[in-house]
Design an enzyme around this catalytic site. Sequence first.
Site: not given
Ligand code: DGP
Length: 113
Positions: A29, A86, A95, A99-101
Amino acid sequence: MSTIFKKIIDKKIDADIVYENDNILAFKDVNPISPIHILIIPKKEIPTLNDIAVSDKELLGEMFIIAQKIAKKLNINKNGYRVVFNCNKDGGQTVHHIHMHLLGGRSFSWPPG
Ligand code: DGP
């Protein structure tokens, strides 16, 4: 609608990739909230958890198996970790590609804020 994650899948923008197979991509992330913060995503574009279908159940299961493998590889399996999906506005989803964090390297409170 295509997302930033689709661009990462298509290698149009860079990410720090930690795992990849035909179905799944995992990368760090960009805005970590813990020492280990990996995003595990399906290559299939599914906007939210509301959009998963019964036919996606194997794919969703594979995401958990990959989380387990990454947790072991990064040595957070014994101390433990948290996985979070989320969904939409109240869930904090920014986004719209599921996606799984995978969060680890520190302890997390419960309940979350
Ligand atoms: P959520 O809030 O659950 O939709 O998490 C989206 C996550 O994606 C957030 O923690 C930041 C990450 N993120 C957003 N844009 C990018 C990117 O361009 N590259 C990476 N590696 N992570 C990203």
